[in-house]
Design a protein around this motif. Structure first.
Motif: not given
Length: 527
Positions: A71, A265, A515
């Protein structure tokens, strides 16, 4: 087993409930979890919690570090590598040294080696606590990047100090040349093992006919393999996981498809939340055992609490000194990257806020618990129970005192106002989206010009994206347009990857858009 399993299930349920309550109260959930664990531990009839340090080091730590390295923005880490390195290594050593000197002079029975042992345990700030606390206030991207980057490396440096101190306490001697060689091998070897395994894992994902499910399963195994192999070779398992995770994170588009990235995720987010919650709850639950050990050693509880308060004060003071020293060094040597505050007072308070973020947590607890009760010859380890108790007090005080006051201080002083402009972020997003629309239109117009001519569906698609370059629109596609659109999404990813090389572009914005592209691809596949 039938007694322990309901207890652990109840722990997970408690973590979920307390996290929801913490969100409602706008309090970082690690604070509530530690306090709740402390209160629950006094309920009669509950099974005693005896924490095996290997459980935290090997079961909890690798996945938590691996997820954190995925991250964090590697680009931001490179941008701020000087201050990140100084806080992760120099500041940790300075903090450990400060605690060692203080303990040697003011805590009865503490040698300088025992002081360094205690310093190595309590010196690393906990990234999970800081992230949970700062999410309720707006802080500059530069500050959050420094804190995230520091948290990935300070665990390794503190554990290296801890290991050397353990050897010194056990043998009664410290050989500088041997220690220097061991330090280099732990750092370089750990990083090399992590990077090498990460490259092999990336190739394995690409070679094997994996699905989203098997990709996720492999990513759950990989951090444990990195940590285990590095530790077996007497290197830093923490550095191996961090470096390996950073390498794999930077190549996620090369070996994971959109379905795997979306699934990862969700799966990793849930897993890390449960692991974090259970660990912080265990910290509170473990206090009765620590207090019992303290009483058996004959140390009065109020005296031990006072020692813990003093050591916590040393930790906070050492980090404050380090933060202001870093600011001074930046002003002298790199004035161009110095944060520009709106007033002199706010500029003076910036290092204070950075220094006030030093909450302790998981790694400190695991390191303290890993101290053996006795040496191989049967001699009891000196001051073990007091070290455990001081560690608990520092975790509790830094979480509760600093954790509860940090958001209030940030809002009250407005120290970060004007450092990161919302308008600048909005402009960056608009620029990126406009560039993507133009890129898509040019891609369709030039790359598929021959297919577009005379094909009603293709002409409609081109017209839609011509309109999207000016405004927003929805699109219904047939099989022909679907295949081209998926290829187009790959082109968008390549465009964003190239755009991310611009130092002025926030990588978090790029990742958010990537994403969205993954979600769009999966939506198209099921149309």
């Amino acid at each position: 087993m039938h007694t322990i399993l309901p207890f652990f299930l109840a722990m997970i349920a408690a973590v979920v409930i307390l996290e929801m309550w913490a969100t409602r109260l706008k309090i970082a959930y690690p604070i509530l979890l530690v306090v709740a664990g402390l209160l629950i531990s006094f309920i009669p009839g509950l099974p005693a919690v005896k924490v095996n340090p290997d459980l935290i080091f090997f079961i909890f730590l690798p996945p938590l570090l691996f997820e954190a390295s995925w991250t964090v923005s590697f680009k931001e880490m490179k941008k701020w590598w000087r201050i990140i390195s100084s806080f992760a290594f120099l500041v940790v050593f300075f903090t450990a040294l400060s605690v060692a000197v203080f303990a040697n002079y003011f805590l009865p029975g503490f040698s300088i080696a025992l002081g360094f042992l205690l310093g190595g345990i309590v010196s690393p700030p906990d990234a999970i606590s800081t992230a949970a606390i700062t999410k309720f206030v707006k802080i500059p991207k530069s500050t959050s990047s420094i804190l995230e980057g520091e948290s990935l490396l300070n665990d390794a440096s503190s554990l290296i100090i801890f290991r050397f101190a353990m050897v010194t306490v056990g043998t009664g001697q410290f050989i500088w040349l041997q220690a220097a060689g061991s330090f280099v091998w732990m750092v370089v070897g750990g990083a090399a093992i992590g990077i090498l395994l990460a490259i092999l894992f990336v190739k394995a994902h690409k070679w094997l006919p994996t699905t989203a499910t098997s990709d996720i399963a492999l990513t759950l195994i990989e951090p444990y393999l990195m940590y285990w192999l590095a530790e077996e070779l007497h290197c830093s398992g923490v550095l191996a996981v961090v470096c390996g995770g950073l390498v794999m994170s930077s190549r996620r588009l090369l070996f994971l498809n959109s379905a795997s990235r979306i699934s990862a995720y969700s799966v990793w987010g849930s897993l890390v939340f449960i692991l974090n919650g259970v660990v912080f709850l265990i910290i509170g639950l473990d206090l009765p055992e620590i207090v019992d050990g303290l009483r058996s050693a004959g140390t009065p509880l109020h005296t031990a609490i006072w020692y813990g308060v003093l050591v916590t004060g040393v930790l906070i003071l050492a980090r404050m000194i380090s933060a202001y020293s870093a600011m001074l060094a930046t002003i002298i040597f790199r004035p161009q990257v110095r944060p520009r505050a709106s007033s002199r007072l706010k500029a003076f308070l910036l290092p204070f806020m950075l220094g006030w973020t030093g909450m302790r947590g998981v790694v400190s607890l695991a390191a303290a618990l890993s101290i053996p009760v006795a040496f191989d010859d049967g001699t009891l380890f000196p001051q073990r129970n007091l070290i455990l108790f001081i560690t608990f007090v520092t975790i509790l005080l830094t979480l509760v005192v600093q954790g509860l006051t940090l958001p209030f201080l940030i809002r009250k002083t407005g120290v970060f106002e004007g450092l990161d402009s919302d308008d600048a972020e909005k402009e960056t997003r608009q620029k990126m989206k406009h560039g993507l629309k133009q890129h898509v239109y040019q891609f369709l117009k030039h790359k598929h010009e021959n297919e577009l001519n005379g094909h009603a569906g293709m002409e409609k698609l081109l017209h839609i994206w011509e309109e999207r370059a000016k405004a927003n629109s929805e699109n219904l596609m047939n099989e022909k347009t679907k295949a081209i659109f998926i290829e187009l999404l790959e082109s968008q990813r390549a465009y964003l990857t190239e755009l991310n090389k611009d130092p002025a572009i926030d990588e978090e914005i790029i990742r958010e858009q990537l994403y969205q592209i993954d979600l769009e691809e999966e939506r198209i596949k099921i149309i």
